[in-house]
Design a protein around this motif. Structure first.
Motif, short mmCIF file in Angstrom:
data_model
loop_
_atom_site.label_atom_id
_atom_site.label_comp_id
_atom_site.label_asym_id
_atom_site.label_seq_id
_atom_site.Cartn_x
_atom_site.Cartn_y
_atom_site.Cartn_z
N SER A 107 0.83 -1.21 0.00
CA SER A 107 0.00 0.00 0.00
C SER A 107 0.86 1.25 0.00
N GLU A 108 0.35 2.26 -0.65
CA GLU A 108 1.08 3.54 -0.72
C GLU A 108 0.08 4.70 -0.76
N PHE A 109 0.33 5.70 0.06
CA PHE A 109 -0.47 6.92 0.07
C PHE A 109 0.44 8.11 -0.16
N GLU A 110 -0.11 9.12 -0.82
CA GLU A 110 0.58 10.41 -0.94
C GLU A 110 -0.36 11.49 -0.45
N ILE A 111 0.01 12.17 0.62
CA ILE A 111 -0.81 13.24 1.18
C ILE A 111 0.06 14.48 1.39
N MET A 112 -0.60 15.63 1.40
CA MET A 112 0.14 16.89 1.54
C MET A 112 0.35 17.21 3.01
N ALA A 113 1.58 17.53 3.36
CA ALA A 113 1.93 17.96 4.72
C ALA A 113 2.00 19.48 4.75
N THR A 114 2.13 20.04 5.93
CA THR A 114 2.34 21.48 6.10
C THR A 114 3.67 21.69 6.81
N PRO A 115 4.30 22.84 6.63
CA PRO A 115 5.61 23.08 7.25
C PRO A 115 5.54 23.06 8.77
N ALA A 116 6.58 22.54 9.39
CA ALA A 116 6.65 22.51 10.85
C ALA A 116 6.73 23.91 11.44
N ASP A 117 7.18 24.87 10.63
CA ASP A 117 7.27 26.26 11.11
C ASP A 117 5.90 26.82 11.49
N ASP A 118 4.82 26.24 10.92
CA ASP A 118 3.47 26.72 11.21
C ASP A 118 2.92 26.16 12.52
N TYR A 119 3.64 25.19 13.10
CA TYR A 119 3.14 24.53 14.30
C TYR A 119 3.55 25.33 15.53
N PRO A 120 2.61 25.58 16.47
CA PRO A 120 2.96 26.35 17.66
C PRO A 120 3.94 25.60 18.55
N GLU A 121 4.81 26.33 19.17
CA GLU A 121 5.82 25.73 20.04
C GLU A 121 5.19 25.29 21.36
N LEU A 122 5.46 24.06 21.75
CA LEU A 122 4.95 23.57 23.02
C LEU A 122 5.61 24.33 24.18
N PRO A 123 4.86 24.58 25.25
CA PRO A 123 5.42 25.35 26.37
C PRO A 123 6.57 24.61 27.05
N VAL A 124 7.49 25.38 27.58
CA VAL A 124 8.61 24.81 28.35
C VAL A 124 8.26 24.91 29.83
N VAL A 125 8.39 23.81 30.54
CA VAL A 125 8.07 23.79 31.97
C VAL A 125 9.33 24.09 32.76
N ASP A 126 9.44 25.32 33.22
CA ASP A 126 10.59 25.73 34.02
C ASP A 126 10.31 25.40 35.49
N TYR A 127 10.29 24.10 35.76
CA TYR A 127 9.78 23.65 37.05
C TYR A 127 10.75 23.91 38.20
N ALA A 128 10.13 24.14 39.36
CA ALA A 128 10.89 24.31 40.59
C ALA A 128 10.69 23.12 41.53
N ASN A 129 9.61 22.37 41.29
CA ASN A 129 9.31 21.22 42.14
C ASN A 129 9.04 19.99 41.28
N SER A 130 9.32 18.83 41.83
CA SER A 130 9.11 17.58 41.11
C SER A 130 8.77 16.48 42.09
N ILE A 131 7.82 15.63 41.72
CA ILE A 131 7.46 14.48 42.54
C ILE A 131 7.38 13.25 41.65
N SER A 132 7.49 12.07 42.27
CA SER A 132 7.43 10.82 41.53
C SER A 132 6.48 9.87 42.24
N ILE A 133 5.72 9.11 41.44
CA ILE A 133 4.76 8.16 41.98
C ILE A 133 4.60 7.02 40.98
#
Length: 372
Positions: free
Chosen positions: A103-129
């Motif tokens: 099987s083969e498909f050809e679909i149109m993509a969009t540039p990654a430059d148009d994608y919003p940047e995910l937020p950066v978590v400048d964390y001060a605290n961290s927990i594990s569970i």
């Protein structure tokens, strides 16, 4: 960009990241997934400006690069592809070829430059569970998260890290759910934060019933859940959460002990004549070592009994059947204490062993004298 990877890996990654992709958005790129191929890893991300999910899979990367593909279409194509491996290659004009087996498909993509940047978590605290512990805590509290946007802070669950324990609390004005479990390591200092219920629902789907650990990193505006090779980032809800310690009446006039499953089955039976159109409270009377339950609608009348240990001097109280069942089904214990004071004050459901790892509060429904 060109890479090849195992079908089940990319299918799972696309399915996971798609949970954070927008279904419909004026920003078309938000309906897509950001796919980045670098080194020997492919990173797939979804982001609807509230919640972001990123997951990584190993791949044979022939050419590095990044693009955005429609999440729904990509997921359907990969799911129906034959063969064990999937190859994705992108031309200079963003035409994307997806091949698997014959099987083969050809679909149109969009540039990654148009994608919003995910937020950066400048964390001060961290927990594990542990994953299985967090999964249970979410499933046993999130049913009480409010869906009323008039009080946005209550559309999330409160997380409190203090000492060696994590407490999760949800409240919607009719009921309250609380779960407490030990952390992998004691928190360096006490702090709290509120996570949107929608984000917690996605976390619950991603975590497994394993002993593996989830890291929760807390930033000023966002929270990050790191679950193996998958990361979920959500905005924090801001505002003052209900002071549940002052709202929960920890003392009561009567404590009766009951088998949780027996009470659930009795409530379910009398609820058979209740529906969305035919609503009626479950009338509960706590007699000597027996709980009497009665409901009445235009369909008819149902009554049942359930053994209990103790008495509340024939105290009569009414409950919304769904709210009562939600609390009973969430309680992680075979034996429970039902704490009561009067027919107009909240009912508490607590562990019978005296521990404090869960607490459920359900507000009563006012009964009419002819409802019997």
């Amino acid at each position: 960009m060109k890479f090849t990877c195992e079908k089940y890996l990319i299918q799972s990654a696309v399915s996971t990241a798609s949970r954070a992709a927008a279904v419909k958005s004026p920003v078309i790129s938000l309906e897509g997934l950001l796919i980045e191929a670098v080194g020997d890893t492919v990173t797939i991300s979804g982001y609807d400006l509230k919640t972001g999910i990123t997951t990584k899979i190993p791949a044979d990367v022939k050419e590095t690069g990044d693009i955005v593909l429609n999440a729904r279409l990509l997921g359907e194509i990969i799911r129906k592809m034959p063969g064990d491996d999937i190859t994705i290659s992108v031309s200079e004009n963003f035409m994307t070829k997806i091949t698997g087996g014959m099987s083969e498909f050809e679909i149109m993509a969009t540039p990654a430059d148009d994608y919003p940047e995910l937020p950066v978590v400048d964390y001060a605290n961290s927990i594990s569970i542990k994953q299985k512990t967090l999964k249970a805590m979410i499933s046993q509290t999130c049913f009480a998260v409010s869906d009323n946007e008039a009080r946005p802070i209550l559309t999330g669950a409160l997380f409190e890290a203090e000492g060696e324990n994590l407490t999760v609390v949800a409240v919607d004005g009719y009921r309250l759910a609380l779960r407490k479990e030990p952390l992998e390591e004691a928190a360096a200092n006490a702090y709290s934060f509120v996570v949107p219920g929608t984000a917690l629902s996605e976390v619950e789907k991603i975590v497994s019933d394993s002993e593996d650990v989830v890291s929760i990193n807390i930033g000023l505006k966002h929270i990050m859940f790191k679950i193996g090779d998958t990361v979920l980032i959500s905005r924090r809800l801001e505002g003052e959460f209900l002071n549940y310690r002052k709202s929960v009446p920890m003392t009561g006039k009567f404590d009766v002990k009951a088998n949780c499953r027996s009470v659930i089955e009795a409530v379910e039976r009398v609820s058979l004549i209740i529906s969305d159109k035919l609503k009626s409270p479950v009338r509960c009377t706590f007699d000597d070592n027996v709980l009497h339950l009665i409901t009445s609608t235009t369909l008819g009348k149902a009554s049942d009994e359930c053994p209990i240990d103790g008495s509340a001097e024939e105290l009569e109280i009414g409950f919304n059947n769904k709210y009562l069942l939600d609390a009973l089904k969430a309680a992680p214990a075979d034996e429970i204490i039902i704490r009561l004071s009067s027919g107009t004050l909240p009912c508490l459901i607590l562990p019978a062993d005296g521990s404090d790892n869960f607490l459920y509060m359900v507000l009563p429904v006012r009964l009419k004298s002819n409802e019997n």
